[in-house]
Design a protein around this motif. Structure first.
Motif, PDB file in Angstrom:
ATOM      1  N   GLN A  89       0.751  -1.233  -0.152  1.00 58.93           N
ATOM      2  CA  GLN A  89       0.059  -0.085   0.079  1.00 58.93           C
ATOM      3  C   GLN A  89       0.888   1.335   0.041  1.00 58.93           C
ATOM      4  OE1 GLN A  89      -2.822  -0.369   3.271  1.00 58.93           O
ATOM      5  NE2 GLN A  89      -3.582  -2.348   2.739  1.00 58.93           N
ATOM      6  N   ILE A  90       1.647   1.305   0.706  1.00 55.36           N
ATOM      7  CA  ILE A  90       2.755   2.368   0.955  1.00 55.36           C
ATOM      8  C   ILE A  90       3.674   2.614  -0.434  1.00 55.36           C
ATOM      9  CG2 ILE A  90       5.223   3.218   1.700  1.00 55.36           C
ATOM     10  CD1 ILE A  90       4.219   2.022   4.325  1.00 55.36           C
ATOM     11  N   SER A  91       3.745   1.617  -1.186  1.00 52.69           N
ATOM     12  CA  SER A  91       4.680   1.860  -2.466  1.00 52.69           C
ATOM     13  C   SER A  91       3.672   2.102  -3.543  1.00 52.69           C
ATOM     14  CB  SER A  91       5.012   0.162  -3.024  1.00 52.69           C
ATOM     15  OG  SER A  91       5.952  -0.232  -2.020  1.00 52.69           O
ATOM     16  N   CYS A  92       2.203   1.698  -3.496  1.00 58.73           N
ATOM     17  CA  CYS A  92       1.393   2.255  -4.452  1.00 58.73           C
ATOM     18  C   CYS A  92       1.121   3.729  -4.153  1.00 58.73           C
ATOM     19  CB  CYS A  92       0.324   1.214  -4.413  1.00 58.73           C
ATOM     20  SG  CYS A  92       0.526  -0.365  -5.040  1.00 58.73           S
ATOM     21  N   GLY A  93       1.006   4.010  -3.121  1.00 59.08           N
ATOM     22  CA  GLY A  93       0.673   5.501  -2.727  1.00 59.08           C
ATOM     23  C   GLY A  93       1.867   6.391  -3.014  1.00 59.08           C
ATOM     24  N   THR A  94       3.082   5.907  -2.739  1.00 62.42           N
ATOM     25  CA  THR A  94       4.193   6.681  -3.299  1.00 62.42           C
ATOM     26  C   THR A  94       4.163   6.911  -4.696  1.00 62.42           C
ATOM     27  OG1 THR A  94       5.546   5.782  -1.464  1.00 62.42           O
ATOM     28  CG2 THR A  94       6.812   6.835  -3.083  1.00 62.42           C
ATOM     29  N   VAL A  95       4.037   5.943  -5.374  1.00 64.18           N
ATOM     30  CA  VAL A  95       4.220   6.205  -6.933  1.00 64.18           C
ATOM     31  C   VAL A  95       3.167   7.062  -7.270  1.00 64.18           C
ATOM     32  CG1 VAL A  95       4.121   5.071  -9.225  1.00 64.18           C
ATOM     33  CG2 VAL A  95       5.467   4.307  -7.377  1.00 64.18           C
ATOM     34  N   SER A  96       1.818   6.811  -7.091  1.00 65.78           N
ATOM     35  CA  SER A  96       0.787   7.621  -7.514  1.00 65.78           C
ATOM     36  C   SER A  96       0.913   8.801  -6.954  1.00 65.78           C
ATOM     37  CB  SER A  96      -0.590   6.789  -6.954  1.00 65.78           C
ATOM     38  OG  SER A  96      -0.812   6.891  -5.634  1.00 65.78           O
ATOM     39  N   GLY A  97       1.111   9.187  -5.598  1.00 63.36           N
ATOM     40  CA  GLY A  97       1.203  10.505  -5.287  1.00 63.36           C
ATOM     41  C   GLY A  97       2.312  11.248  -5.964  1.00 63.36           C
ATOM     42  N   ALA A  98       3.380  10.737  -6.352  1.00 65.40           N
ATOM     43  CA  ALA A  98       4.573  11.576  -7.038  1.00 65.40           C
ATOM     44  C   ALA A  98       4.061  11.813  -8.229  1.00 65.40           C
ATOM     45  CB  ALA A  98       5.759  10.752  -6.609  1.00 65.40           C
ATOM     46  N   LEU A  99       3.468  10.984  -8.909  1.00 64.41           N
ATOM     47  CA  LEU A  99       2.991  11.082 -10.486  1.00 64.41           C
ATOM     48  C   LEU A  99       1.903  12.255 -10.532  1.00 64.41           C
ATOM     49  CD1 LEU A  99       3.287  10.253 -13.228  1.00 64.41           C
ATOM     50  CD2 LEU A  99       1.565   8.730 -12.924  1.00 64.41           C
ATOM     51  N   GLY A 100       1.247  11.834  -9.507  1.00 69.31           N
ATOM     52  CA  GLY A 100      -0.037  13.026  -9.714  1.00 69.31           C
ATOM     53  C   GLY A 100       0.618  14.506  -9.428  1.00 69.31           C
ATOM     54  N   ALA A 101       1.235  14.692  -8.392  1.00 71.34           N
ATOM     55  CA  ALA A 101       1.905  16.092  -8.052  1.00 71.34           C
ATOM     56  C   ALA A 101       2.870  16.408  -8.935  1.00 71.34           C
ATOM     57  CB  ALA A 101       2.675  15.964  -6.694  1.00 71.34           C
ATOM     58  N   THR A 102       3.905  15.800  -9.667  1.00 67.49           N
ATOM     59  CA  THR A 102       4.612  16.314 -10.582  1.00 67.49           C
ATOM     60  C   THR A 102       3.873  16.800 -11.987  1.00 67.49           C
ATOM     61  OG1 THR A 102       6.304  14.848  -9.849  1.00 67.49           O
ATOM     62  CG2 THR A 102       6.519  15.827 -11.898  1.00 67.49           C
ATOM     63  N   CYS A 103       2.714  16.131 -12.263  1.00 63.94           N
ATOM     64  CA  CYS A 103       2.002  16.271 -13.471  1.00 63.94           C
ATOM     65  C   CYS A 103       1.344  17.926 -13.454  1.00 63.94           C
ATOM     66  CB  CYS A 103       1.021  15.527 -13.795  1.00 63.94           C
ATOM     67  SG  CYS A 103       1.664  13.918 -14.321  1.00 63.94           S
ATOM     68  N   VAL A 104       0.904  18.269 -12.245  1.00 62.61           N
ATOM     69  CA  VAL A 104       0.176  19.602 -11.844  1.00 62.61           C
ATOM     70  C   VAL A 104       0.988  20.581 -11.395  1.00 62.61           C
ATOM     71  CG1 VAL A 104      -2.190  18.071 -11.926  1.00 62.61           C
ATOM     72  CG2 VAL A 104      -1.039  18.653  -9.956  1.00 62.61           C
ATOM     73  N   TYR A 105       2.237  20.222 -11.052  1.00 67.35           N
ATOM     74  CA  TYR A 105       2.952  21.265 -10.234  1.00 67.35           C
ATOM     75  C   TYR A 105       2.779  22.760 -10.575  1.00 67.35           C
ATOM     76  CZ  TYR A 105       6.179  23.115  -6.830  1.00 67.35           C
ATOM     77  OH  TYR A 105       6.778  23.553  -5.555  1.00 67.35           O
ATOM     78  N   PRO A 106       3.078  23.078 -11.928  1.00 72.13           N
ATOM     79  CA  PRO A 106       3.046  24.183 -12.365  1.00 72.13           C
ATOM     80  C   PRO A 106       1.764  25.238 -12.072  1.00 72.13           C
ATOM     81  CG  PRO A 106       4.120  23.130 -14.054  1.00 72.13           C
ATOM     82  CD  PRO A 106       3.480  22.026 -13.143  1.00 72.13           C
ATOM     83  N   LEU A 107       0.488  24.364 -12.184  1.00 72.08           N
ATOM     84  CA  LEU A 107      -0.716  24.979 -11.850  1.00 72.08           C
ATOM     85  C   LEU A 107      -0.718  25.395 -10.310  1.00 72.08           C
ATOM     86  CD1 LEU A 107      -3.122  22.836 -13.752  1.00 72.08           C
ATOM     87  CD2 LEU A 107      -2.861  25.173 -14.211  1.00 72.08           C
ATOM     88  N   GLN A 108       0.003  24.596  -9.396  1.00 68.12           N
ATOM     89  CA  GLN A 108       0.093  24.635  -7.827  1.00 68.12           C
ATOM     90  C   GLN A 108       0.884  26.087  -7.615  1.00 68.12           C
ATOM     91  OE1 GLN A 108       1.910  22.365  -4.147  1.00 68.12           O
ATOM     92  NE2 GLN A 108       0.638  21.003  -5.684  1.00 68.12           N
TER      93      GLN A 108
END
Length: 493
Positions: A411-430
């Motif tokens: 669960q930690i591994s899945c959350g790590t990958v999904s969270g990092a992927l989502g955050a990087t994709c939208v960071y300029p908007l953030q």
């Protein structure tokens, strides 16, 4: 009203089910139970039981090859007039196939039947509080309510009618056994209800849609699970969040080191937790609304079998994130103002005073500055994050864990990958959203994008990305880990 046909040696009925094995709502009698108790309850001798089980095995082994495979099990279920897709037949095969050779011989089949009838007897005895050898409708209703499932009188009557083959108004152990004998998952009250709900919808000719959140499940439990998960993750990562926001609003070439020294000079160790109070206040309802909405939307975007594909996950996750972000956005803006407030020249204002100053000096609309880039960012972030997590969990369960439930490390591994992927994709908007929140002017999203690019270039849109990833990775992991743990503790699996 039960669905099925009678074998000369058994009246067992079965149906398909999507419930996963879980320990939720299990009701078990503490003293040891043996097959002698089962035989006594059925008023059956060992020889009679042996004949019954061999007859049932022969019913599925229609070609008389001496073993069962997935096709044979599916054919047998279909002969009982119950729709059974490959997944259900495969699940029953996997439960019976002790040596994992893809075939079930009679000894493996007999072992499954021994274990299943013992399991069914224990929960039957626990529901039968009067211990008179039958389950009364009131006893069944009490057991369902204790499991968090509330039925009206008509639904309870349909439930009893479905299991009660002789229509005498009560459920005997034989009827209970026949209803659940070929159910390949752990017998819990919630699973039993969902199993009946699926069969009942098939019986009356309706489309059987089993939602991820049952209509009889307590929605408050999902709110609690999401809220606790959000509060835990944000509190543990508060210093990284403060560092990220400080870097995002700086237009100069500030380094992480100088930003850390600046935060320390303004408030010491506690300076890294400035804004965490309102962050906890906002993230509780935000996470709760997001997860609750997501669970509900999964059933809306799912197909007739309750399955939801990647596109459905993306839509459900994105909409859930947008609803949650809009609901708490004013609190998010106040948090950003508090974290970017210059406390060197004067003391940091209280939360109430800061909110009042924004309303008086800038008007109520100021509380929604940056909402557009926030929504543009939260929809793909939530969609990518949740969709990637669910997909990774399914993949790991199927290909790595061999249909075992994912543990904490997975669960930690899945959350790590999904969270990092989502955050990087939208960071300029953030970054644009944070700068719009922090400024006292009225710059539009277009103006903020143009000004940032003109003075800082592309790198300006990624200021604070490193601490953000350091924050997102554990935050996502902690959120999902705590959420899964809360779902299990609240019997939501």
């Amino acid at each position: 009203m039960a669905t099925g046909v009678e074998n000369p040696n058994t009246s067992t009925s079965a149906g398909e089910s999507t419930e996963a094995r879980s320990g939720s709502n299990s009701v078990k009698k503490p003293e040891p139970v043996t097959l002698e108790h089962v035989l006594l309850a059925l008023q059956e001798t060992e020889e009679e039981r042996e004949l019954r089980l061999r007859g049932l095995f022969g019913f599925f082994d229609s070609n008389n090859v001496g073993y069962l495979d997935s096709a044979g099990i599916e054919k047998g279920l279909s002969a009982m007039l119950i729709p059974a897709d490959y997944k259900f037949a495969k699940e029953l095969l996997e439960v019976c196939d002790a040596n994992h050779d893809g075939r079930v011989d009679y000894q493996e089949f007999r072992k499954y039947m021994d274990d299943k009838e013992l399991e069914l007897y224990m929960i039957f005895q626990a529901i039968d509080v009067e211990h008179n050898g039958s389950i009364q409708p009131e006893e069944l209703w009490d057991a369902l309510v204790k499991a968090g499932i509330e039925l009206d009188d008509d639904e309870l009557a349909h439930f009893v009618e479905h299991v009660d083959k002789d229509n005498d108004g009560i459920i005997t152990f034989e009827e209970w056994r026949d209803f659940l004998l070929l159910y390949p998952h752990e017998v819990t009250m919630e699973n039993i209800y969902r199993y009946w709900e699926r069969l009942y919808l098939v019986d009356i000719g309706e489309q059987a849609v089993i939602p991820q959140v049952s209509k009889h499940a307590n929605p408050t439990k999902y709110l609690i699970a999401g809220g606790v998960a959000g509060v835990a993750s944000r509190t543990l990562t508060a210093p990284l969040d403060r560092l990220k926001v400080v870097l995002q609003v700086q237009t100069s070439n500030a380094s992480i080191g100088s930003a850390i020294r600046g935060i320390w000079s303004q408030g010491g160790f506690l300076g890294f937790y400035r804004g965490n109070g309102i962050n906890v206040l906002k993230v509780g309802p935000e996470s709760a609304v997001k997860f609750y909405t997501f669970e509900m939307l999964k059933s809306f975007f799912g197909d007739g079998d309750g399955d939801i594909g990647p596109i459905g996950l993306l839509c459900a996750g994105g909409l859930a994130g947008a609803v949650a972000q809009t609901a708490i956005y004013p609190m998010d803006l106040v948090k950003t103002r508090l974290q970017t407030y210059d406390g060197n020249s004067r003391g940091v204002p209280s939360l109430g005073k800061l909110t009042k100053d924004i309303l008086v000096q800038e008007g109520p609309r100021a509380l929604y500055k940056g909402l557009v880039p926030s929504l543009l960012g939260i929809i793909p972030y939530a969609g990518i994050d949740l969709a990637a997590y669910e997909t990774l969990k399914v993949i790991s369960k199927k290909h790595i864990l061999h249909n075992e439930e994912p543990g904490p490390l997975t669960q930690i591994s899945c959350g790590t990958v999904s969270g990092a992927l989502g955050a990087t994709c939208v960071y300029p908007l953030q970054v644009v959203r944070t700068r719009m929140q922090a400024e006292r002017g009225n710059s539009s999203m277009h103006d903020m994008f143009g000004r940032t690019y003109k003075h800082e270039g592309v790198r300006g849109f990624y200021k604070g990305l490193f601490p953000n990833l350091l924050k997102v990775v554990p935050a996502a992991s902690i959120t999902y880990l705590v959420y899964e743990a809360m779902k299990k503790s609240l019997n939501l699996n």
